[in-house]
Design an enzyme around this catalytic site. Structure first.
Site, PDB file in Angstrom:
ATOM      1  N   SER A  13       1.300  -1.003   0.033  1.00 44.00           N
ATOM      2  CA  SER A  13      -0.073  -0.121   0.070  1.00 44.00           C
ATOM      3  C   SER A  13       0.819   1.297   0.225  1.00 44.00           C
ATOM      4  CB  SER A  13      -0.778   0.473   1.120  1.00 44.00           C
ATOM      5  OG  SER A  13      -0.155  -0.421   2.302  1.00 44.00           O
ATOM      6  N   ARG A  14       1.898   1.580   0.468  1.00 38.29           N
ATOM      7  CA  ARG A  14       3.189   2.458   0.740  1.00 38.29           C
ATOM      8  C   ARG A  14       4.456   1.697   0.481  1.00 38.29           C
ATOM      9  NH1 ARG A  14       3.085   2.740   6.288  1.00 38.29           N
ATOM     10  NH2 ARG A  14       1.230   1.224   7.341  1.00 38.29           N
ATOM     11  N   ASP A  56      -3.597  -9.299   7.079  1.00 40.39           N
ATOM     12  CA  ASP A  56      -2.634  -9.661   8.017  1.00 40.39           C
ATOM     13  C   ASP A  56      -2.071 -10.440   8.252  1.00 40.39           C
ATOM     14  OD1 ASP A  56      -1.988  -9.178  10.399  1.00 40.39           O
ATOM     15  OD2 ASP A  56      -3.920  -9.115  11.532  1.00 40.39           O
ATOM     16  N   TYR A  58      13.304  -7.179  16.516  1.00 42.04           N
ATOM     17  CA  TYR A  58      12.213  -6.328  15.195  1.00 42.04           C
ATOM     18  C   TYR A  58      13.805  -7.274  14.599  1.00 42.04           C
ATOM     19  CZ  TYR A  58      12.539  -3.588  10.864  1.00 42.04           C
ATOM     20  OH  TYR A  58      12.536  -3.482   9.316  1.00 42.04           O
ATOM     21  N   ALA A  59      15.363  -6.538  15.220  1.00 42.87           N
ATOM     22  CA  ALA A  59      16.592  -7.181  14.470  1.00 42.87           C
ATOM     23  C   ALA A  59      16.742  -8.503  14.691  1.00 42.87           C
ATOM     24  CB  ALA A  59      17.762  -6.300  15.583  1.00 42.87           C
ATOM     25  N   ALA A  60      16.109  -9.333  15.750  1.00 37.35           N
ATOM     26  CA  ALA A  60      15.642 -10.688  15.519  1.00 37.35           C
ATOM     27  C   ALA A  60      14.812 -11.173  14.597  1.00 37.35           C
ATOM     28  CB  ALA A  60      14.953 -11.041  17.455  1.00 37.35           C
TER      29      ALA A  60
HETATM   30  P1  NDP Z   1       5.708   1.285   5.530  1.00 35.48           P
HETATM   31  O1  NDP Z   1       6.282   1.373   7.340  1.00 35.48           O
HETATM   32  O2  NDP Z   1       6.103   1.889   5.121  1.00 35.48           O
HETATM   33  O3  NDP Z   1       4.543   0.281   5.221  1.00 35.48           O
HETATM   34  C1  NDP Z   1       4.651  -0.833   5.662  1.00 35.48           C
HETATM   35  C2  NDP Z   1       3.981  -2.028   5.115  1.00 35.48           C
HETATM   36  O4  NDP Z   1       3.215  -3.393   5.719  1.00 35.48           O
HETATM   37  C3  NDP Z   1       2.533  -1.495   4.587  1.00 35.48           C
HETATM   38  O5  NDP Z   1       1.760  -1.329   3.174  1.00 35.48           O
HETATM   39  C4  NDP Z   1       1.590  -1.936   5.996  1.00 35.48           C
HETATM   40  O6  NDP Z   1      -0.259  -2.287   4.999  1.00 35.48           O
HETATM   41  C5  NDP Z   1       1.693  -3.389   5.753  1.00 35.48           C
HETATM   42  N1  NDP Z   1       1.222  -3.793   6.934  1.00 35.48           N
HETATM   43  C6  NDP Z   1       2.042  -3.739   8.486  1.00 35.48           C
HETATM   44  N2  NDP Z   1       1.643  -4.777   9.477  1.00 35.48           N
HETATM   45  C7  NDP Z   1       1.445  -5.413   8.517  1.00 35.48           C
HETATM   46  C8  NDP Z   1       0.689  -6.534   8.695  1.00 35.48           C
HETATM   47  N3  NDP Z   1       0.593  -7.395   9.522  1.00 35.48           N
HETATM   48  N4  NDP Z   1       0.051  -7.433   8.023  1.00 35.48           N
HETATM   49  C9  NDP Z   1       0.361  -6.940   6.264  1.00 35.48           C
HETATM   50  N5  NDP Z   1       1.073  -5.884   6.451  1.00 35.48           N
HETATM   51  C10 NDP Z   1       0.894  -5.172   7.136  1.00 35.48           C
HETATM   52  O7  NDP Z   1       7.489   0.211   5.938  1.00 35.48           O
HETATM   53  P2  NDP Z   1       8.519   0.276   4.965  1.00 35.48           P
HETATM   54  O8  NDP Z   1       8.292   0.091   3.403  1.00 35.48           O
HETATM   55  O9  NDP Z   1       9.443   1.380   5.140  1.00 35.48           O
HETATM   56  O10 NDP Z   1       9.495  -1.144   4.872  1.00 35.48           O
HETATM   57  C11 NDP Z   1       8.985  -2.371   4.327  1.00 35.48           C
HETATM   58  C12 NDP Z   1       9.927  -3.255   4.444  1.00 35.48           C
HETATM   59  O11 NDP Z   1      11.315  -3.113   4.338  1.00 35.48           O
HETATM   60  C13 NDP Z   1       9.872  -4.163   5.464  1.00 35.48           C
HETATM   61  O12 NDP Z   1       9.940  -5.220   6.039  1.00 35.48           O
HETATM   62  C14 NDP Z   1      11.039  -3.045   6.263  1.00 35.48           C
HETATM   63  O13 NDP Z   1      11.468  -4.502   7.593  1.00 35.48           O
HETATM   64  C15 NDP Z   1      11.977  -2.877   5.328  1.00 35.48           C
HETATM   65  N6  NDP Z   1      12.931  -2.287   5.878  1.00 35.48           N
HETATM   66  C16 NDP Z   1      12.450  -0.633   6.011  1.00 35.48           C
HETATM   67  C17 NDP Z   1      14.086  -0.042   6.257  1.00 35.48           C
HETATM   68  C18 NDP Z   1      13.422   1.934   5.962  1.00 35.48           C
HETATM   69  O14 NDP Z   1      14.204   1.899   5.885  1.00 35.48           O
HETATM   70  N7  NDP Z   1      12.550   1.990   5.605  1.00 35.48           N
HETATM   71  C19 NDP Z   1      14.914  -0.451   6.641  1.00 35.48           C
HETATM   72  C20 NDP Z   1      14.699  -1.236   5.963  1.00 35.48           C
HETATM   73  C21 NDP Z   1      14.238  -2.648   5.897  1.00 35.48           C
HETATM   74  P3  NDP Z   1      -1.393  -1.160   6.075  1.00 35.48           P
HETATM   75  O15 NDP Z   1      -0.856   0.264   5.062  1.00 35.48           O
HETATM   76  O16 NDP Z   1      -2.171  -1.663   5.289  1.00 35.48           O
HETATM   77  O17 NDP Z   1      -0.677  -0.158   7.293  1.00 35.48           O
END
Ligand code: NDP
Length: 248
Positions: A17-18, A65, A155-157
């Site tokens: 979604s984002r 979810d 988170y790191a784990a």
């Molecule tokens: P965002 O927080 O911007 O977006 C998170 C996304 O995950 C949203 O689409 C959200 O959906 C969805 N989401 C959250 N909870 C759930 C759930 N329970 N079930 C299904 N979907 C869920 O994250 P980022 O784009 O920054 O991160 C994406 C990935 O990259 C992650 O794995 C993060 O750990 C990793 N990452 C990010 C870094 C960064 O600097 N941004 C650095 C290192 C790793 P909704 O819109 O519906 O809430």
């Protein structure tokens, strides 16, 4: 021009979604894949359908979810005739705190979404990939899954956990034409990192030789490569994308 084509592939991308997930959905869609992108709400899923349409791409948004077995089952049942050949485990959450203040609730929530969630969805997609003798499983980990980070023990784990999970699975399914890899972003500008203070931002930038934060497109490019036929001999690998912030 994108040198990788994914025609005839169906890509399931969680958290599309984002942020990074949206960037991945667009990149894989532009390479010709049918995209199933997920969000936690109907509004989020509709937003995915909308942006795919705006970019003239094939696919749609769905609700998921990742922390719920029922939700995974409902999604997979609905996909029965269109099982993914590419799975991108991107969705993850943070509940940061120093360990002495980290509640069991915040520990469990992060493990359940980020680690057990990857287990749930990967297992649910694996049978069809095994039958097809073709598949790409790409999980988004993090630089902190290798370096550790104060205030992010939970988170790191999980991020270290998905690396070991992926290496193990790569050994199980390599002979079936399925590759399993992880992509480890450094500091990427998304909602997840919006909460950083200016001080934290400046301190991070100082550690990045290319002197900028990463973008969702930087990560999407690596996922696209790993999802493509070009990368068929790469498995069990972690691709670090962090502007030189950390070199393993
Ligand atoms: P965002 O927080 O911007 O977006 C998170 C996304 O995950 C949203 O689409 C959200 O959906 C969805 N989401 C959250 N909870 C759930 C759930 N329970 N079930 C299904 N979907 C869920 O994250 P980022 O784009 O920054 O991160 C994406 C990935 O990259 C992650 O794995 C993060 O750990 C990793 N990452 C990010 C870094 C960064 O600097 N941004 C650095 C290192 C790793 P909704 O819109 O519906 O809430």
């Amino acid at each position: 021009m994108i040198p990788f084509t994914l025609t005839h592939e169906t890509a399931l991308i969680t958290g599309a979604s984002r942020g990074i997930g949206q960037g991945i959905a667009l990149a894989l869609g532009q390479a010709g894949a049918t995209v199933i992108g997920t969000a936690t709400t109907t509004e989020g899923a509709d937003k995915i359908t909308q942006y795919l349409k705006e970019h003239s791409l094939t696919g749609e948004g769905r609700v998921l979810d990742i922390a719920s077995f029922d939700s995974v089952n409902t999604l997979m049942t609905s996909l029965e005739k269109q099982m993914p050949t590419i799975l991108v485990n991107n969705a993850a959450i943070t509940r940061d705190n120093l360990l002495l203040r980290l509640s069991q609730e915040d520990w469990d929530a992060v493990i359940n979404a980020n680690l057990t969630g990857v287990y749930r969805l990967t297992k649910a997609c694996l049978r069809a990939m095994t039958k097809a003798r073709h598949g790409r499983i790409i999980t988004i980990t993090s630089v902190v899954g290798v370096t550790g980070n104060a205030g992010q023990a939970n988170y790191a784990a999980t991020k270290a956990g998905v690396i070991a999970f992926s290496k193990s699975l790569a050994k199980e399914v390599g002979s079936r034409g399925i590759t399993v890899n992880t992509v480890a972003p450094g500091y990427i500008e998304t909602d997840m990192t919006k909460k950083f203070s200016e001080e934290q931002r400046a301190a991070l930038l100082k550690q990045i030789p290319v002197n900028r934060a990463g973008t969702a497109q930087d990560i999407a490019a690596a996922v696209l490569f790993l999802a493509s036929p070009t990368a068929s001999y790469i498995t069990g690998e972690t691709l670090h994308i962090n502007g030189g912030m950390f070199m393993p």
